[in-house]
Write a protein that holds these residues in place. Structure first.
Motif, PDB file in Angstrom:
ATOM      1  N   SER A  16       0.832  -1.212   0.000  1.00 55.93           N
ATOM      2  CA  SER A  16       0.000   0.000   0.000  1.00 55.93           C
ATOM      3  C   SER A  16       0.862   1.254   0.000  1.00 55.93           C
ATOM      4  O   SER A  16       0.541   2.242  -0.661  1.00 55.93           O
ATOM      5  N   ARG A  17       1.959   1.203   0.738  1.00 55.32           N
ATOM      6  CA  ARG A  17       2.869   2.365   0.759  1.00 55.32           C
ATOM      7  C   ARG A  17       3.444   2.608  -0.632  1.00 55.32           C
ATOM      8  O   ARG A  17       3.506   3.742  -1.095  1.00 55.32           O
ATOM      9  N   TYR A  18       3.917   1.543  -1.295  1.00 52.71           N
ATOM     10  CA  TYR A  18       4.419   1.700  -2.654  1.00 52.71           C
ATOM     11  C   TYR A  18       3.356   2.343  -3.544  1.00 52.71           C
ATOM     12  O   TYR A  18       3.659   3.207  -4.364  1.00 52.71           O
ATOM     13  N   GLU A  19       2.111   1.935  -3.386  1.00 50.44           N
ATOM     14  CA  GLU A  19       1.035   2.464  -4.227  1.00 50.44           C
ATOM     15  C   GLU A  19       0.721   3.921  -3.911  1.00 50.44           C
ATOM     16  O   GLU A  19       0.173   4.625  -4.743  1.00 50.44           O
ATOM     17  N   ARG A  20       1.102   4.377  -2.726  1.00 55.86           N
ATOM     18  CA  ARG A  20       0.892   5.789  -2.381  1.00 55.86           C
ATOM     19  C   ARG A  20       2.065   6.663  -2.812  1.00 55.86           C
ATOM     20  O   ARG A  20       1.867   7.804  -3.205  1.00 55.86           O
ATOM     21  N   VAL A  21       3.293   6.158  -2.703  1.00 49.99           N
ATOM     22  CA  VAL A  21       4.452   7.026  -2.876  1.00 49.99           C
ATOM     23  C   VAL A  21       5.410   6.636  -3.995  1.00 49.99           C
ATOM     24  O   VAL A  21       6.332   7.402  -4.300  1.00 49.99           O
ATOM     25  N   ASP A  22       5.252   5.486  -4.626  1.00 51.63           N
ATOM     26  CA  ASP A  22       6.233   5.028  -5.614  1.00 51.63           C
ATOM     27  C   ASP A  22       5.547   4.598  -6.903  1.00 51.63           C
ATOM     28  O   ASP A  22       5.617   3.447  -7.311  1.00 51.63           O
ATOM     29  N   MET A  23       4.870   5.544  -7.554  1.00 54.38           N
ATOM     30  CA  MET A  23       4.132   5.213  -8.766  1.00 54.38           C
ATOM     31  C   MET A  23       4.673   5.951  -9.995  1.00 54.38           C
ATOM     32  O   MET A  23       4.047   5.949 -11.041  1.00 54.38           O
ATOM     33  N   THR A  24       5.837   6.567  -9.878  1.00 55.06           N
ATOM     34  CA  THR A  24       6.452   7.249 -11.009  1.00 55.06           C
ATOM     35  C   THR A  24       7.492   6.340 -11.642  1.00 55.06           C
ATOM     36  O   THR A  24       8.420   5.867 -10.969  1.00 55.06           O
ATOM     37  N   CYS A  25       7.344   6.084 -12.924  1.00 51.13           N
ATOM     38  CA  CYS A  25       8.264   5.202 -13.641  1.00 51.13           C
ATOM     39  C   CYS A  25       9.648   5.839 -13.692  1.00 51.13           C
ATOM     40  O   CYS A  25       9.802   6.992 -14.102  1.00 51.13           O
ATOM     41  N   SER A  26      10.651   5.076 -13.303  1.00 50.20           N
ATOM     42  CA  SER A  26      12.028   5.579 -13.335  1.00 50.20           C
ATOM     43  C   SER A  26      12.589   5.608 -14.756  1.00 50.20           C
ATOM     44  O   SER A  26      13.589   6.271 -15.015  1.00 50.20           O
ATOM     45  N   SER A  27      11.946   4.914 -15.693  1.00 52.99           N
ATOM     46  CA  SER A  27      12.424   4.894 -17.081  1.00 52.99           C
ATOM     47  C   SER A  27      11.895   6.054 -17.908  1.00 52.99           C
ATOM     48  O   SER A  27      12.640   6.692 -18.640  1.00 52.99           O
ATOM     49  N   GLY A  29       9.242   8.390 -16.578  1.00 52.97           N
ATOM     50  CA  GLY A  29       8.695   9.470 -15.764  1.00 52.97           C
ATOM     51  C   GLY A  29       7.174   9.494 -15.664  1.00 52.97           C
ATOM     52  O   GLY A  29       6.614  10.391 -15.040  1.00 52.97           O
ATOM     53  N   TYR A  30       6.501   8.507 -16.238  1.00 54.06           N
ATOM     54  CA  TYR A  30       5.035   8.471 -16.200  1.00 54.06           C
ATOM     55  C   TYR A  30       4.544   8.267 -14.770  1.00 54.06           C
ATOM     56  O   TYR A  30       5.044   7.410 -14.044  1.00 54.06           O
ATOM     57  N   GLU A  31       3.555   9.066 -14.356  1.00 58.20           N
ATOM     58  CA  GLU A  31       2.938   8.950 -13.032  1.00 58.20           C
ATOM     59  C   GLU A  31       1.684   8.091 -13.160  1.00 58.20           C
ATOM     60  O   GLU A  31       0.671   8.525 -13.691  1.00 58.20           O
ATOM     61  N   ASP A  32       1.755   6.854 -12.680  1.00 58.35           N
ATOM     62  CA  ASP A  32       0.655   5.897 -12.805  1.00 58.35           C
ATOM     63  C   ASP A  32      -0.271   6.033 -11.593  1.00 58.35           C
ATOM     64  O   ASP A  32      -0.195   5.273 -10.636  1.00 58.35           O
ATOM     65  N   PRO A  53       2.427   1.334 -17.487  1.00 58.99           N
ATOM     66  CA  PRO A  53       1.492   1.184 -18.608  1.00 58.99           C
ATOM     67  C   PRO A  53       1.909   1.965 -19.851  1.00 58.99           C
ATOM     68  O   PRO A  53       1.443   1.665 -20.941  1.00 58.99           O
ATOM     69  N   ARG A  54       2.799   2.923 -19.705  1.00 56.81           N
ATOM     70  CA  ARG A  54       3.240   3.715 -20.859  1.00 56.81           C
ATOM     71  C   ARG A  54       4.376   3.041 -21.616  1.00 56.81           C
ATOM     72  O   ARG A  54       4.312   2.856 -22.819  1.00 56.81           O
ATOM     73  N   CYS A  55       5.441   2.638 -20.903  1.00 54.60           N
ATOM     74  CA  CYS A  55       6.626   2.123 -21.604  1.00 54.60           C
ATOM     75  C   CYS A  55       6.889   0.636 -21.366  1.00 54.60           C
ATOM     76  O   CYS A  55       7.754   0.059 -22.002  1.00 54.60           O
ATOM     77  N   GLY A  56       6.169   0.029 -20.414  1.00 51.33           N
ATOM     78  CA  GLY A  56       6.339  -1.396 -20.157  1.00 51.33           C
ATOM     79  C   GLY A  56       7.501  -1.747 -19.241  1.00 51.33           C
ATOM     80  O   GLY A  56       7.751  -2.929 -19.000  1.00 51.33           O
TER      81      GLY A  56
END
Length: 65
Positions: A16-27, A29-32, A53-56
């Motif tokens: 749940s913490r990851y889903e709150r604070v770690d949803m930006t793709c490091s490749s 930059g997409y914010e999911d 979902p943007r770059c896979g």
């Protein structure tokens, strides 16, 4: 997400913490904002993963139990 997390395991709270604070793709930059981290275990480790979902790109976190 409910604010009362009694009965939820520590591993569920970590996901749940990851889903709150770690949803930006490091490749890319997409914010999911609606994304989810998936969790699996093999008995000795727990594996968390998220697919952008943007770059896979796949991001992974693994913890030993």
């Amino acid at each position: 997400m409910a604010t009362d997390e009694r009965g939820v395991t520590a591993l569920d709270r970590l996901r749940s913490r990851y889903e709150r604070v770690d949803m930006t793709c490091s490749s890319c930059g997409y914010e999911d904002e609606d994304g989810r981290w998936r969790s699996t275990t093999d008995g000795s480790q727990i594996h968390y993963s998220h697919v952008c979902p943007r770059c896979g790109a796949v991001r992974k976190r693994t913890y030993r139990l």
